[in-house]
Design an enzyme around this catalytic site. Structure first.
Site, mmCIF file in Angstrom:
data_model
loop_
_atom_site.group_PDB
_atom_site.id
_atom_site.type_symbol
_atom_site.label_atom_id
_atom_site.label_comp_id
_atom_site.label_asym_id
_atom_site.label_seq_id
_atom_site.Cartn_x
_atom_site.Cartn_y
_atom_site.Cartn_z
ATOM 1 C CE LYS A 1 9.209 3.174 -0.598
ATOM 2 N NZ LYS A 1 7.978 2.864 -1.310
ATOM 3 C CG MET B 1 1.294 -0.337 -6.327
ATOM 4 S SD MET B 1 1.138 0.518 -4.772
ATOM 5 C CE MET B 1 -0.352 1.463 -5.031
ATOM 6 C CG ASP C 1 7.683 10.760 -5.574
ATOM 7 O OD1 ASP C 1 8.439 11.354 -4.789
ATOM 8 O OD2 ASP C 1 6.575 10.286 -5.248
HETATM 9 N N1 SAH Z 1 -0.149 8.099 -8.127
HETATM 10 C C1 SAH Z 1 0.130 7.125 -9.163
HETATM 11 C C2 SAH Z 1 0.135 5.706 -8.633
HETATM 12 C C3 SAH Z 1 1.290 5.420 -7.703
HETATM 13 S S1 SAH Z 1 1.282 3.766 -7.158
HETATM 14 C C4 SAH Z 1 -0.907 7.292 -10.281
HETATM 15 O O1 SAH Z 1 -1.897 8.005 -10.093
HETATM 16 O O2 SAH Z 1 -0.722 6.716 -11.349
HETATM 17 C C5 SAH Z 1 2.439 3.018 -8.267
HETATM 18 C C6 SAH Z 1 1.724 2.094 -9.223
HETATM 19 O O3 SAH Z 1 1.117 2.846 -10.255
HETATM 20 C C7 SAH Z 1 2.622 1.106 -9.930
HETATM 21 O O4 SAH Z 1 2.880 -0.034 -9.148
HETATM 22 C C8 SAH Z 1 1.781 0.764 -11.137
HETATM 23 O O5 SAH Z 1 0.761 -0.148 -10.809
HETATM 24 C C9 SAH Z 1 1.134 2.099 -11.449
HETATM 25 N N2 SAH Z 1 1.885 2.854 -12.458
HETATM 26 C C10 SAH Z 1 2.509 4.030 -12.317
HETATM 27 N N3 SAH Z 1 3.031 4.470 -13.483
HETATM 28 C C11 SAH Z 1 2.714 3.525 -14.398
HETATM 29 C C12 SAH Z 1 2.951 3.390 -15.801
HETATM 30 N N4 SAH Z 1 3.601 4.311 -16.509
HETATM 31 N N5 SAH Z 1 2.463 2.281 -16.411
HETATM 32 C C13 SAH Z 1 1.765 1.350 -15.745
HETATM 33 N N6 SAH Z 1 1.531 1.427 -14.420
HETATM 34 C C14 SAH Z 1 1.981 2.492 -13.753
#
Ligand code: SAH
Length: 247
Positions: free
Chosen positions: A56, A168, A35
């Site tokens: 995406k 998000m 992803d």
């Molecule tokens: N499954 C993922 C979340 C996916 S949704 C998890 O458990 O972390 C995607 C959202 O995750 C982004 O919009 C952001 O809010 C957060 N996110 C993912 N990676 C991040 C990172 N390295 N730093 C800050 N926010 C992050």
């Protein structure tokens, strides 16, 4: 035939924040679907595998989710061992449960592997204890982005008494602020914005609920980022690197 699909949490970005189980699964994989938010450095654990980018930005157009599911199914039906790498934890805003159920319904052996979710990683990387003793009795992980745009129950979130971690939320800051203020959360409630948690380009900025949008704009907050909202956001351990914006 060792057909199997692993749905693996790749953690928040730092390749060292990966579980040993994830590393083992990657070493067994013949095909790896990766992803967008997954750090490609993790692919050093699967030099033998064919790698397919499925985010995406990876070339899927109209129905990426259905496309990705069909792709996993196709490889698994060819008898291959497939690893799907997802950012953070596969089951936290990651559709891991849905995908596992769907694959199992197609008769495919499936295993979920935990990852460290971005909200928990981001807070800890910034020295924030989400459940700091005497300050916060719990933590609520919430997305600002609902699939059907239905409103969140801001009042319940504001009055629940737990630290809030918002995923998000970058394009929904005003909604978050308005909702929580209207729900009764104090205007000066501390907020931490954490961008690119655990990566070398990690940035963080402290603010308050009422100042959230202005501070985020000055900071040029961009995705991926999480918000930590609650008293604990003002109590970071020393040693974290705060990027200060000149007033
Ligand atoms: N499954 C993922 C979340 C996916 S949704 C998890 O458990 O972390 C995607 C959202 O995750 C982004 O919009 C952001 O809010 C957060 N996110 C993912 N990676 C991040 C990172 N390295 N730093 C800050 N926010 C992050």
């Amino acid at each position: 035939m060792n057909a199997k699909v692993w749905l693996i949490g790749a953690g928040p970005g730092d390749p060292e924040l990966l579980t040993l189980k994830a590393v083992r699964a990657l070493a067994e994989a013949e095909v790896v679907l990766i992803d967008d938010l997954v750090n490609p450095l993790i692919l050093t654990h699967c030099p033998q595998a064919r790698v397919v980018a499925v985010g995406k930005r990876g070339g899927c157009r109209s129905t990426p989710q259905a496309f990705i599911q069909r792709l996993m199914l196709r490889y698994a039906r060819q008898g291959r061992c497939v690893a799907r790498l997802k950012g953070g934890d596969p089951c936290i805003f990651g559709r891991g449960g849905e995908e596992a159920a769907w694959l199992q319904a197609q008769g495919i052996e499936t295993e979920l592997v935990n990852g460290i979710t971005a909200g928990l990683a981001g807070a800890t990387q910034c020295g924030i204890s989400l459940t700091l003793r005497g300050v916060s009795r719990g933590v609520t992980l919430v997305t600002a982005h609902t699939q059907d745009d239905s409103p969140l129950n801001w009042q319940a979130l504001a009055q629940g008494g737990t630290t809030l971690v918002v995923y998000m939320g970058v394009s929904k800051l005003d909604e978050v602020r308005q909702g929580l203020l209207a729900g009764g959360l104090a205007a000066d409630t501390p907020v931490a914005m954490i961008e690119n948690a655990s990566l070398p380009q990690q940035r963080e900025q402290r603010s308050t609920l009422v100042q959230l949008c202005e501070d985020a704009a000055r900071f040029k907050l961009s995705s991926p980022a999480i918000l930590v909202i609650g008293e604990v956001a003002a109590r970071a351990a020393s040693g974290s690197t705060l990027l200060q914006i000149p007033a």
